[in-house]
Each structure stands twice: as structure tokens, then as C-alpha cells.
Design a protein around this motif. Structure first.
Motif, PDB file in Angstrom:
ATOM      1  N   CYS A  61       0.837  -1.203   0.000  1.00 49.70           N
ATOM      2  CA  CYS A  61       0.000   0.000   0.000  1.00 49.70           C
ATOM      3  C   CYS A  61       0.869   1.250   0.000  1.00 49.70           C
ATOM      4  CB  CYS A  61      -0.933   0.022   1.210  1.00 49.70           C
ATOM      5  SG  CYS A  61      -2.192  -1.257   1.172  1.00 49.70           S
ATOM      6  N   THR A  74      -7.563   5.831  -3.381  1.00 46.21           N
ATOM      7  CA  THR A  74      -8.770   5.558  -2.593  1.00 46.21           C
ATOM      8  C   THR A  74      -8.613   4.225  -1.877  1.00 46.21           C
ATOM      9  OG1 THR A  74      -9.840   4.331  -4.371  1.00 46.21           O
ATOM     10  CG2 THR A  74     -10.199   6.713  -4.321  1.00 46.21           C
ATOM     11  N   VAL A  75      -9.463   4.004  -0.883  1.00 45.26           N
ATOM     12  CA  VAL A  75      -9.443   2.736  -0.157  1.00 45.26           C
ATOM     13  C   VAL A  75      -9.689   1.607  -1.151  1.00 45.26           C
ATOM     14  CG1 VAL A  75     -10.555   1.344   1.615  1.00 45.26           C
ATOM     15  CG2 VAL A  75     -10.271   3.774   1.971  1.00 45.26           C
ATOM     16  N   ASP A  76     -10.598   1.869  -2.066  1.00 45.90           N
ATOM     17  CA  ASP A  76     -10.932   0.887  -3.084  1.00 45.90           C
ATOM     18  C   ASP A  76      -9.711   0.472  -3.910  1.00 45.90           C
ATOM     19  OD1 ASP A  76     -13.409   0.482  -5.571  1.00 45.90           O
ATOM     20  OD2 ASP A  76     -13.449  -0.270  -3.517  1.00 45.90           O
ATOM     21  N   VAL A  79      -7.649  -1.816  -1.808  1.00 48.16           N
ATOM     22  CA  VAL A  79      -8.261  -3.136  -1.665  1.00 48.16           C
ATOM     23  C   VAL A  79      -7.984  -3.964  -2.918  1.00 48.16           C
ATOM     24  CG1 VAL A  79     -10.451  -4.396  -1.526  1.00 48.16           C
ATOM     25  CG2 VAL A  79     -10.069  -2.424  -0.067  1.00 48.16           C
TER      26      VAL A  79
ATOM     27  N   VAL B  25      -9.803  -5.588   3.692  1.00 45.80           N
ATOM     28  CA  VAL B  25     -10.412  -4.247   3.675  1.00 45.80           C
ATOM     29  C   VAL B  25      -9.918  -3.428   4.863  1.00 45.80           C
ATOM     30  CG1 VAL B  25     -12.575  -2.970   3.890  1.00 45.80           C
ATOM     31  CG2 VAL B  25     -12.471  -4.949   2.399  1.00 45.80           C
ATOM     32  N   ASP B  26      -9.811  -4.070   6.032  1.00 43.93           N
ATOM     33  CA  ASP B  26      -9.307  -3.374   7.223  1.00 43.93           C
ATOM     34  C   ASP B  26      -7.895  -2.846   7.006  1.00 43.93           C
ATOM     35  OD1 ASP B  26     -10.817  -5.418   9.875  1.00 43.93           O
ATOM     36  OD2 ASP B  26     -11.598  -3.826   8.580  1.00 43.93           O
ATOM     37  N   SER B  29      -7.901   0.022   4.547  1.00 47.35           N
ATOM     38  CA  SER B  29      -8.422   1.239   5.193  1.00 47.35           C
ATOM     39  C   SER B  29      -7.389   1.868   6.097  1.00 47.35           C
ATOM     40  CB  SER B  29      -9.638   0.921   6.071  1.00 47.35           C
ATOM     41  OG  SER B  29     -10.675   0.423   5.306  1.00 47.35           O
ATOM     42  N   GLU B  30      -6.721   1.017   6.853  1.00 41.51           N
ATOM     43  CA  GLU B  30      -5.713   1.504   7.790  1.00 41.51           C
ATOM     44  C   GLU B  30      -4.578   2.197   7.033  1.00 41.51           C
ATOM     45  OE1 GLU B  30      -4.646  -1.507  10.728  1.00 41.51           O
ATOM     46  OE2 GLU B  30      -2.702  -0.482  10.919  1.00 41.51           O
ATOM     47  N   HIS B  32      -4.689   3.446   4.092  1.00 41.47           N
ATOM     48  CA  HIS B  32      -5.234   4.651   3.452  1.00 41.47           C
ATOM     49  C   HIS B  32      -5.282   5.808   4.445  1.00 41.47           C
ATOM     50  CE1 HIS B  32      -8.600   7.258   2.061  1.00 41.47           C
ATOM     51  NE2 HIS B  32      -8.004   7.081   0.903  1.00 41.47           N
ATOM     52  N   ARG B  33      -5.749   5.480   5.639  1.00 39.37           N
ATOM     53  CA  ARG B  33      -5.855   6.495   6.689  1.00 39.37           C
ATOM     54  C   ARG B  33      -4.482   7.052   7.040  1.00 39.37           C
ATOM     55  NH1 ARG B  33      -5.310   6.024  12.133  1.00 39.37           N
ATOM     56  NH2 ARG B  33      -6.230   7.733  13.310  1.00 39.37           N
TER      57      ARG B  33
END
Lengths: 111, 88
Positions: A61, A74-76, A79, B25-26, B29-30, B32-33
Motif C-alpha cells: 500500500c 482511494t481505499v478501493d 483493496v 479491507v481493514d 483502510s488503515e 489509506h488512513r
């Protein structure tokens, strides 16, 4: 006469036009109600942290964010980025442990 | 109906996949944050390289005597020495 008189009845949210809940849905409900889903998630999370899987995913990431710029991700995106690698790189031992526990639960749920 | 073992294996795999997807997904998200909030020092690495900590060392300007940070020395000198020098 208004067409609205012959309008079909509003589908009941629970019924979904007669569709039966699938076996998987039933099991999912049992998993959640018994609290086992939560326990399984925590177990999997812990194992994936211990074996470095989470770090690997976070590194992927981070590299992507660095490349695209942090305001363009984006989060997407993330993912989709880590899902293939994530699913493929779970250690066999971790997978086996979780599958065993799940199977035990299924047996005990008497299905 | 196929043997109960086969079905329970299939089901187990589906459930496992579901759990894994949630965790994925968690993690996404983490990450990304962290990226959005600028919480990751490593993300800034590239920028820092052009401003190493040496830039924060303080010197006294020989011209005006003021305490100037090394990283600001060049722009300061331009103004500081430039004012007393209209034409070279």
C-alpha cells in the motif's frame, strides 16, 4: 381506474420475493450470533500479523501511495491492489488452522 | 447431495475467504488512513533527503550577525549581502 391499484405489493424486506436464505447465509448468522465469527477474525488477524503478512500488505500500500501521490489513492484502489497477493500469500499453516476451526464449528452447529 | 465432508470443506473455504476479505479491507483502510493523515514518516523519506537534518544547524551571519539556520543561509545571504551591493 388508476394503474396504482394493480401495483404489486411492496416486497417485504425480509422476504425478498420468496428467495430462501442460502446455507451460507444461515451459517453466517449462526457464526455471528454465537460470537464465533468475531473470535475467528481475531485469530486470523493475529496469525497474519505474526507471520508478517500484514506488514507485507501495508508495504504494498505504502509503495502504491508513494507512486501515485497520497491524495490520488482511494481505499478501493488499495483493496484491489492487495487482494490477489493477500489471498495468495496466506501461509498454509494459518489457513489450515482456520479451516479446522471453521469445520469444527460447522459440525457443532449440527448441519 | 455430495458427501458431507466435501460440502463442509467448500463451506469452510467460503467462510475463510469471507474473513480474509474483511481483514484485507481493514488493512487497506488503515493504510489509506495513515497515508491521508501523513502519519507515516517513511512516506516523507523522499522529501527529507533533499533537506537533511544538517539544514537545521545554526550559524551566525558574518554580515549582519544574525543567527541563521544553515538551510536558510543562501537565501538570507542573497538579501543580506545584496542590499549593500547595488551593482557588482
Amino acid at each position: 381506474m388508476k394503474h396504482s391499484v394493480n401495483r404489486p405489493p411492496t416486497p417485504d424486506a425480509a422476504e425478498d420475493q420468496g428467495k430462501e436464505p442460502t446455507l451460507q447465509e444461515i451459517i453466517n448468522i449462526k457464526l455471528i450470533e454465537s460470537g464465533e465469527k468475531e473470535r475467528l477474525m481475531e485469530l486470523l488477524r493475529e496469525r497474519l500479523i505474526d507471520c508478517g503478512w500484514k506488514d507485507e500488505m501495508k508495504a504494498l500500500c505504502r509503495a502504491h501511495v508513494k507512486k501515485k501521490g497520497r491524495n490520488n489513492v482511494t481505499v478501493d484502489d488499495l483493496v484491489h491492489l492487495i487482494t490477489p497477493k493477500g489471498r495468495a500469500s496466506v501461509p498454509d499453516s494459518v489457513k489450515a488452522e482456520l479451516l479446522q476451526r471453521i469445520r469444527t464449528f460447522l459440525m457443532s452447529a449440527a448441519l | 447431495m455430495s458427501g458431507p465432508n466435501e460440502e463442509s470443506t467448500q463451506l469452510s473455504l467460503l467462510i475463510f475467504g469471507d474473513l480474509l476479505d474483511s481483514i484485507i479491507v481493514d488493512v487497506a483502510s488503515e493504510s489509506h488512513r495513515i497515508a491521508k493523515l501523513g502519519l507515516d514518516p517513511k512516506l516523507e523519506e523522499e522529501e527529507e533527503e533533499s533537506h537533511p537534518s544538517v539544514a537545521s544547524v545554526i550559524f551566525d551571519c558574518m554580515n549582519c550577525g544574525r543567527s541563521i539556520a544553515a538551510g536558510r543561509f543562501a537565501p538570507h545571504s542573497e538579501k543580506c549581502m545584496g542590499k549593500g551591493r547595488k551593482a557588482r
